[in-house]
Design a protein around this motif. Sequence first.
Motif, PDB file in Angstrom:
ATOM      1  N   PHE A  44       0.828  -1.198   0.000  1.00  0.00           N
ATOM      2  CA  PHE A  44       0.000   0.000   0.000  1.00  0.00           C
ATOM      3  C   PHE A  44       0.865   1.252   0.000  1.00  0.00           C
ATOM      4  CE2 PHE A  44      -2.085   3.417   2.330  1.00  0.00           C
ATOM      5  CZ  PHE A  44      -3.191   3.612   1.513  1.00  0.00           C
ATOM      6  N   ALA A  45       1.902   1.261   0.836  1.00  0.00           N
ATOM      7  CA  ALA A  45       2.796   2.424   0.893  1.00  0.00           C
ATOM      8  C   ALA A  45       3.507   2.632  -0.438  1.00  0.00           C
ATOM      9  CB  ALA A  45       3.808   2.245   2.024  1.00  0.00           C
ATOM     10  N   ALA A  46       3.923   1.532  -1.075  1.00  0.00           N
ATOM     11  CA  ALA A  46       4.603   1.642  -2.371  1.00  0.00           C
ATOM     12  C   ALA A  46       3.657   2.190  -3.436  1.00  0.00           C
ATOM     13  CB  ALA A  46       5.144   0.281  -2.792  1.00  0.00           C
ATOM     14  N   ALA A  47       2.398   1.738  -3.429  1.00  0.00           N
ATOM     15  CA  ALA A  47       1.423   2.240  -4.403  1.00  0.00           C
ATOM     16  C   ALA A  47       1.152   3.721  -4.185  1.00  0.00           C
ATOM     17  CB  ALA A  47       0.129   1.438  -4.309  1.00  0.00           C
ATOM     18  N   LEU A  48       1.080   4.133  -2.924  1.00  0.00           N
ATOM     19  CA  LEU A  48       0.855   5.548  -2.619  1.00  0.00           C
ATOM     20  C   LEU A  48       2.045   6.402  -3.063  1.00  0.00           C
ATOM     21  CD1 LEU A  48      -1.297   7.339  -1.313  1.00  0.00           C
ATOM     22  CD2 LEU A  48      -0.065   7.083   0.839  1.00  0.00           C
ATOM     23  N   LEU A  49       3.248   5.919  -2.803  1.00  0.00           N
ATOM     24  CA  LEU A  49       4.438   6.636  -3.261  1.00  0.00           C
ATOM     25  C   LEU A  49       4.509   6.694  -4.786  1.00  0.00           C
ATOM     26  CD1 LEU A  49       7.160   5.380  -0.773  1.00  0.00           C
ATOM     27  CD2 LEU A  49       6.226   7.690  -0.970  1.00  0.00           C
ATOM     28  N   PHE A  50       4.108   5.609  -5.437  1.00  0.00           N
ATOM     29  CA  PHE A  50       4.075   5.568  -6.896  1.00  0.00           C
ATOM     30  C   PHE A  50       3.127   6.639  -7.437  1.00  0.00           C
ATOM     31  CE2 PHE A  50       3.080   3.432 -10.997  1.00  0.00           C
ATOM     32  CZ  PHE A  50       4.374   3.304 -11.453  1.00  0.00           C
ATOM     33  N   PHE A  51       1.962   6.777  -6.806  1.00  0.00           N
ATOM     34  CA  PHE A  51       1.003   7.799  -7.225  1.00  0.00           C
ATOM     35  C   PHE A  51       1.596   9.194  -7.064  1.00  0.00           C
ATOM     36  CE2 PHE A  51      -2.237  10.874  -5.977  1.00  0.00           C
ATOM     37  CZ  PHE A  51      -2.979  10.920  -7.146  1.00  0.00           C
ATOM     38  N   PHE A  52       2.198   9.459  -5.893  1.00  0.00           N
ATOM     39  CA  PHE A  52       2.766  10.785  -5.660  1.00  0.00           C
ATOM     40  C   PHE A  52       3.968  11.063  -6.556  1.00  0.00           C
ATOM     41  CE2 PHE A  52       0.572  10.662  -1.432  1.00  0.00           C
ATOM     42  CZ  PHE A  52      -0.296  11.708  -1.722  1.00  0.00           C
ATOM     43  N   TRP A  53       4.709  10.025  -6.909  1.00  0.00           N
ATOM     44  CA  TRP A  53       5.816  10.182  -7.853  1.00  0.00           C
ATOM     45  C   TRP A  53       5.271  10.617  -9.210  1.00  0.00           C
ATOM     46  CZ3 TRP A  53       7.908   6.046 -11.361  1.00  0.00           C
ATOM     47  CH2 TRP A  53       9.069   6.478 -12.018  1.00  0.00           C
ATOM     48  N   GLY A  54       4.177  10.020  -9.644  1.00  0.00           N
ATOM     49  CA  GLY A  54       3.538  10.419 -10.900  1.00  0.00           C
ATOM     50  C   GLY A  54       3.018  11.843 -10.843  1.00  0.00           C
ATOM     51  N   MET A  55       2.474  12.222  -9.684  1.00  0.00           N
ATOM     52  CA  MET A  55       1.977  13.585  -9.530  1.00  0.00           C
ATOM     53  C   MET A  55       3.127  14.582  -9.613  1.00  0.00           C
ATOM     54  SD  MET A  55      -0.145  15.360  -6.405  1.00  0.00           S
ATOM     55  CE  MET A  55      -1.303  14.040  -6.312  1.00  0.00           C
ATOM     56  N   ALA A  56       4.256  14.238  -8.999  1.00  0.00           N
ATOM     57  CA  ALA A  56       5.421  15.122  -9.058  1.00  0.00           C
ATOM     58  C   ALA A  56       5.920  15.252 -10.489  1.00  0.00           C
ATOM     59  CB  ALA A  56       6.523  14.577  -8.148  1.00  0.00           C
ATOM     60  N   LYS A  57       5.943  14.134 -11.231  1.00  0.00           N
ATOM     61  CA  LYS A  57       6.352  14.201 -12.645  1.00  0.00           C
ATOM     62  C   LYS A  57       5.404  15.084 -13.442  1.00  0.00           C
ATOM     63  CE  LYS A  57       8.838  10.308 -14.190  1.00  0.00           C
ATOM     64  NZ  LYS A  57       8.844   9.110 -14.990  1.00  0.00           N
ATOM     65  N   GLY A  67       6.209  14.570 -20.896  1.00  0.00           N
ATOM     66  CA  GLY A  67       6.420  14.399 -19.460  1.00  0.00           C
ATOM     67  C   GLY A  67       5.116  14.389 -18.689  1.00  0.00           C
ATOM     68  N   ARG A  68       4.189  15.256 -19.112  1.00  0.00           N
ATOM     69  CA  ARG A  68       2.876  15.287 -18.469  1.00  0.00           C
ATOM     70  C   ARG A  68       2.119  13.988 -18.703  1.00  0.00           C
ATOM     71  NH1 ARG A  68      -0.589  20.183 -19.917  1.00  0.00           N
ATOM     72  NH2 ARG A  68      -1.893  19.152 -18.398  1.00  0.00           N
ATOM     73  N   GLU A  69       2.184  13.462 -19.921  1.00  0.00           N
ATOM     74  CA  GLU A  69       1.497  12.196 -20.225  1.00  0.00           C
ATOM     75  C   GLU A  69       2.092  11.048 -19.421  1.00  0.00           C
ATOM     76  OE1 GLU A  69      -1.262  11.558 -21.940  1.00  0.00           O
ATOM     77  OE2 GLU A  69      -1.435  13.738 -22.169  1.00  0.00           O
ATOM     78  N   GLU A  70       3.417  11.055 -19.275  1.00  0.00           N
ATOM     79  CA  GLU A  70       4.062  10.008 -18.480  1.00  0.00           C
ATOM     80  C   GLU A  70       3.630  10.110 -17.015  1.00  0.00           C
ATOM     81  OE1 GLU A  70       8.541   8.549 -17.276  1.00  0.00           O
ATOM     82  OE2 GLU A  70       8.280   9.854 -19.020  1.00  0.00           O
ATOM     83  N   GLY A  71       3.535  11.332 -16.503  1.00  0.00           N
ATOM     84  CA  GLY A  71       3.058  11.539 -15.134  1.00  0.00           C
ATOM     85  C   GLY A  71       1.625  11.075 -14.954  1.00  0.00           C
ATOM     86  N   LYS A  72       0.776  11.357 -15.937  1.00  0.00           N
ATOM     87  CA  LYS A  72      -0.619  10.895 -15.879  1.00  0.00           C
ATOM     88  C   LYS A  72      -0.691   9.373 -15.848  1.00  0.00           C
ATOM     89  CE  LYS A  72      -2.891  14.638 -18.400  1.00  0.00           C
ATOM     90  NZ  LYS A  72      -3.643  14.955 -19.622  1.00  0.00           N
ATOM     91  N   GLU A  73       0.141   8.743 -16.664  1.00  0.00           N
ATOM     92  CA  GLU A  73       0.146   7.274 -16.735  1.00  0.00           C
ATOM     93  C   GLU A  73       0.585   6.666 -15.397  1.00  0.00           C
ATOM     94  OE1 GLU A  73      -0.698   3.884 -18.921  1.00  0.00           O
ATOM     95  OE2 GLU A  73      -0.947   5.961 -19.540  1.00  0.00           O
ATOM     96  N   VAL A  74       1.609   7.244 -14.790  1.00  0.00           N
ATOM     97  CA  VAL A  74       2.090   6.732 -13.501  1.00  0.00           C
ATOM     98  C   VAL A  74       1.014   6.931 -12.430  1.00  0.00           C
ATOM     99  CG1 VAL A  74       3.817   7.072 -11.684  1.00  0.00           C
ATOM    100  CG2 VAL A  74       4.518   7.032 -14.070  1.00  0.00           C
ATOM    101  N   MET A  75       0.361   8.091 -12.430  1.00  0.00           N
ATOM    102  CA  MET A  75      -0.711   8.333 -11.467  1.00  0.00           C
ATOM    103  C   MET A  75      -1.860   7.362 -11.667  1.00  0.00           C
ATOM    104  SD  MET A  75      -1.074  12.419 -10.786  1.00  0.00           S
ATOM    105  CE  MET A  75      -1.361  12.880 -12.478  1.00  0.00           C
ATOM    106  N   LYS A  76      -2.199   7.082 -12.928  1.00  0.00           N
ATOM    107  CA  LYS A  76      -3.296   6.149 -13.208  1.00  0.00           C
ATOM    108  C   LYS A  76      -2.990   4.766 -12.639  1.00  0.00           C
ATOM    109  CE  LYS A  76      -3.775   4.397 -17.274  1.00  0.00           C
ATOM    110  NZ  LYS A  76      -4.018   4.156 -18.686  1.00  0.00           N
ATOM    111  N   TRP A  77      -1.785   4.265 -12.850  1.00  0.00           N
ATOM    112  CA  TRP A  77      -1.440   2.945 -12.348  1.00  0.00           C
ATOM    113  C   TRP A  77      -1.317   2.931 -10.828  1.00  0.00           C
ATOM    114  CZ3 TRP A  77      -2.677  -1.077 -14.800  1.00  0.00           C
ATOM    115  CH2 TRP A  77      -2.690  -1.084 -16.187  1.00  0.00           C
ATOM    116  N   GLY A  78      -0.930   4.043 -10.233  1.00  0.00           N
ATOM    117  CA  GLY A  78      -0.913   4.144  -8.770  1.00  0.00           C
ATOM    118  C   GLY A  78      -2.310   4.051  -8.194  1.00  0.00           C
TER     119      GLY A  78
END
Length: 112
Positions: A44-57, A67-78
């Motif tokens: 759960f913590a890793a998924a939450l960090l993954f989401f916030f990493w995508g938001m930061a990107k 870069g924005r599309e990559e960030g959106k994709e990371v947030m979606k998978w988080g």
Amino acid sequence: MQKIRSIGFFLAFLPLVTFAQAEGVKGYIQDIGSIIQLLTQIAFAAALLFFFWGMAKFILHAGDESGREEGKEVMKWGIVALFVIFSIWGIVAFIRNEFEIDGIPRLLFHDF
């Protein structure tokens, strides 16, 4: 590298095996449940960090469309990972309450 990983895995679970011998099979199963609970919390913590990493990107690459599309994709998978983890927790809590199973560590809902 594989040998070091195997030794680390063995040492991490050595107390589990040692303490389970004193309490029998029930203690062993409860210890495994505790490890699963810990791994679930780590996931759960890793998924939450993954989401916030995508938001930061997404925020840091505001001017760059790729870069924005990559960030959106990371947030979606988080978000998908968080949804799956919460769904599993809910199903386990439902099954525990319906069948009145005790002795297994509660994953999320302590007094549901």
